[in-house]
Design a protein around this motif. Sequence first.
Motif, mmCIF file in Angstrom:
data_model
loop_
_atom_site.group_PDB
_atom_site.id
_atom_site.type_symbol
_atom_site.label_atom_id
_atom_site.label_comp_id
_atom_site.label_asym_id
_atom_site.label_seq_id
_atom_site.Cartn_x
_atom_site.Cartn_y
_atom_site.Cartn_z
ATOM 1 N N ALA A 38 10.124 15.667 18.626
ATOM 2 C CA ALA A 38 8.781 15.281 18.182
ATOM 3 C C ALA A 38 8.758 14.958 16.695
ATOM 4 N N LEU A 39 9.519 15.711 15.904
ATOM 5 C CA LEU A 39 9.599 15.455 14.467
ATOM 6 C C LEU A 39 10.789 14.543 14.212
ATOM 7 N N GLY A 40 10.538 13.246 14.105
ATOM 8 C CA GLY A 40 11.615 12.294 13.908
ATOM 9 C C GLY A 40 11.133 10.887 14.198
ATOM 10 N N ASN A 41 12.059 9.940 14.097
ATOM 11 C CA ASN A 41 11.709 8.531 14.261
ATOM 12 C C ASN A 41 12.084 7.961 15.617
ATOM 13 N N ASP A 42 12.706 8.762 16.494
ATOM 14 C CA ASP A 42 13.118 8.255 17.807
ATOM 15 C C ASP A 42 12.665 9.192 18.919
ATOM 16 N N THR A 43 11.444 9.703 18.817
ATOM 17 C CA THR A 43 10.927 10.688 19.761
ATOM 18 C C THR A 43 11.077 10.218 21.207
ATOM 19 N N GLY A 44 11.712 11.064 22.010
ATOM 20 C CA GLY A 44 11.851 10.786 23.433
ATOM 21 C C GLY A 44 12.953 9.816 23.804
ATOM 22 N N VAL A 45 13.669 9.263 22.835
ATOM 23 C CA VAL A 45 14.715 8.278 23.109
ATOM 24 C C VAL A 45 16.045 8.991 23.365
ATOM 25 N N PRO A 46 16.710 8.718 24.490
ATOM 26 C CA PRO A 46 18.036 9.320 24.728
ATOM 27 C C PRO A 46 19.023 8.875 23.647
ATOM 28 N N ARG A 47 19.928 9.787 23.311
ATOM 29 C CA ARG A 47 20.874 9.515 22.239
ATOM 30 C C ARG A 47 22.301 9.413 22.766
ATOM 31 N N PRO A 48 23.151 8.673 22.045
ATOM 32 C CA PRO A 48 24.545 8.499 22.485
ATOM 33 C C PRO A 48 25.348 9.778 22.311
ATOM 34 N N ALA A 49 26.577 9.747 22.823
ATOM 35 C CA ALA A 49 27.458 10.913 22.705
ATOM 36 C C ALA A 49 27.781 11.223 21.250
ATOM 37 N N ILE A 50 28.103 10.192 20.468
ATOM 38 C CA ILE A 50 28.489 10.361 19.066
ATOM 39 C C ILE A 50 27.893 9.221 18.254
ATOM 40 N N CYS A 51 27.368 9.561 17.097
ATOM 41 C CA CYS A 51 26.871 8.559 16.155
ATOM 42 C C CYS A 51 27.630 8.691 14.842
ATOM 43 N N LEU A 52 28.147 7.563 14.351
ATOM 44 C CA LEU A 52 28.762 7.508 13.033
ATOM 45 C C LEU A 52 27.768 6.916 12.054
ATOM 46 N N MET A 53 27.715 7.488 10.849
ATOM 47 C CA MET A 53 26.766 7.055 9.826
ATOM 48 C C MET A 53 27.519 6.676 8.555
ATOM 49 N N PRO A 54 28.014 5.431 8.471
ATOM 50 C CA PRO A 54 28.771 5.004 7.291
ATOM 51 C C PRO A 54 27.933 4.214 6.290
ATOM 52 N N GLY A 55 26.592 4.308 6.395
ATOM 53 C CA GLY A 55 25.717 3.545 5.520
ATOM 54 C C GLY A 55 25.276 2.254 6.171
ATOM 55 N N THR A 56 24.857 1.314 5.364
ATOM 56 C CA THR A 56 24.445 -0.004 5.832
ATOM 57 C C THR A 56 25.420 -1.046 5.286
ATOM 58 N N PRO A 57 25.470 -2.232 5.892
ATOM 59 C CA PRO A 57 26.357 -3.258 5.335
ATOM 60 C C PRO A 57 26.081 -3.558 3.867
ATOM 61 N N ALA A 58 24.806 -3.483 3.478
ATOM 62 C CA ALA A 58 24.462 -3.741 2.084
ATOM 63 C C ALA A 58 24.794 -2.562 1.181
ATOM 64 N N GLN A 59 24.735 -1.330 1.733
ATOM 65 C CA GLN A 59 25.012 -0.122 0.956
ATOM 66 C C GLN A 59 25.914 0.811 1.769
ATOM 67 N N PRO A 60 27.167 0.428 1.947
ATOM 68 C CA PRO A 60 28.073 1.280 2.732
ATOM 69 C C PRO A 60 28.504 2.507 1.934
ATOM 70 N N THR A 61 28.664 3.616 2.634
ATOM 71 C CA THR A 61 29.257 4.808 2.020
ATOM 72 C C THR A 61 30.740 4.911 2.372
ATOM 73 N N PHE A 62 31.146 4.183 3.397
ATOM 74 C CA PHE A 62 32.539 4.041 3.826
ATOM 75 C C PHE A 62 32.794 2.541 3.898
ATOM 76 N N PRO A 63 33.969 2.057 3.481
ATOM 77 C CA PRO A 63 34.165 0.605 3.368
ATOM 78 C C PRO A 63 33.759 -0.167 4.628
ATOM 79 N N HIS A 64 32.877 -1.132 4.452
ATOM 80 C CA HIS A 64 32.337 -1.877 5.593
ATOM 81 C C HIS A 64 33.439 -2.575 6.384
ATOM 82 N N ALA A 65 34.459 -3.049 5.726
ATOM 83 C CA ALA A 65 35.543 -3.757 6.403
ATOM 84 C C ALA A 65 36.291 -2.865 7.400
ATOM 85 N N LEU A 66 36.142 -1.546 7.268
ATOM 86 C CA LEU A 66 36.862 -0.609 8.136
ATOM 87 C C LEU A 66 35.989 -0.011 9.235
ATOM 88 N N TRP A 67 34.749 -0.436 9.328
ATOM 89 C CA TRP A 67 33.842 0.191 10.292
ATOM 90 C C TRP A 67 34.332 0.051 11.733
#
Length: 274
Positions: free
Chosen positions: A158-187
């Motif tokens: 309920a507290l979040g931006n995807d209320t009620g939406v099923p989620r995948p097994a694993i999510c990786l969070m390397p940033g965005t293409p414009a602001q990567p935290t891990f090199p975008h070329a290696l995603w």
Amino acid sequence: MTSAPGHPTGDLPRTGELLIVTPHPSGQLPADVLRDMLGDDAFDTPRREAFLRRLFLDGDPYTDLLFSVPGARHAQAPWSRFAADLNRERDDLDDNGVLKVMGFDRAPLYPAGWTPGDDTRETRLRRIWDPFDALVTAELQGAGLMIVGHSMAPTGPALGNDTGVPRPAICLMPGTPAQPTFPHALWSELQRACQDAFAPIIAASPDPRVTIGEPWATDTLSRAHSERSGVPAFGIEFNAGLYLQGGQPIDPAIRALNAAFGVFAHAALTLLRP
């Protein structure tokens, strides 16, 4: 080299260059925060223990074990995210910000009408948020990669931006293409390494995907510290349905996820420095 339990080859090569951060495994509260939340019920053992169990399960339970790698550096939060959320900016005032007044089910954590005043907020952040920020900063000296480990509810709460939406097994969070935290070329290679490491474990899950950016693109700790230090970083989320049943841990699943994570962490390091 002596083998470590869950890691057939023992300490993986170069793990000393790896910093693993787990900001949310704890279900504990400082006594003053506990009394702010429960009042006199803090002295009622059944009510106190039930409340702390609720907070533990509403955090990222068992992520300290899931993301433990022998030989790596670790920064593990001692207090619950509901004392102060270390994966939020210090000045984040949102409902789901650094100091939360409700759980992810939107049930209140404090008595009716309680809100943290400026003094309470600053005291809490000075005692909990600031030391952890300093610990991560110190452990990043000489590191080659930071991975921030989380778990997520099987569906958006309920507290979040995807209320009620099923989620995948694993999510990786390397940033965005414009602001990567891990090199975008290696995603793509990072995603493939993750799929390879976890394939036998996630194959039977309701959504066996390894996603990038779904449901989240950026891990706040990764972004903040990679910007400051220049060390590549990314967050990873395990679907809690992979290792919890009715709030209880499934020990073989935790062992298997931990062993696969060790393999994946080494692969991620190798991508950066083949």
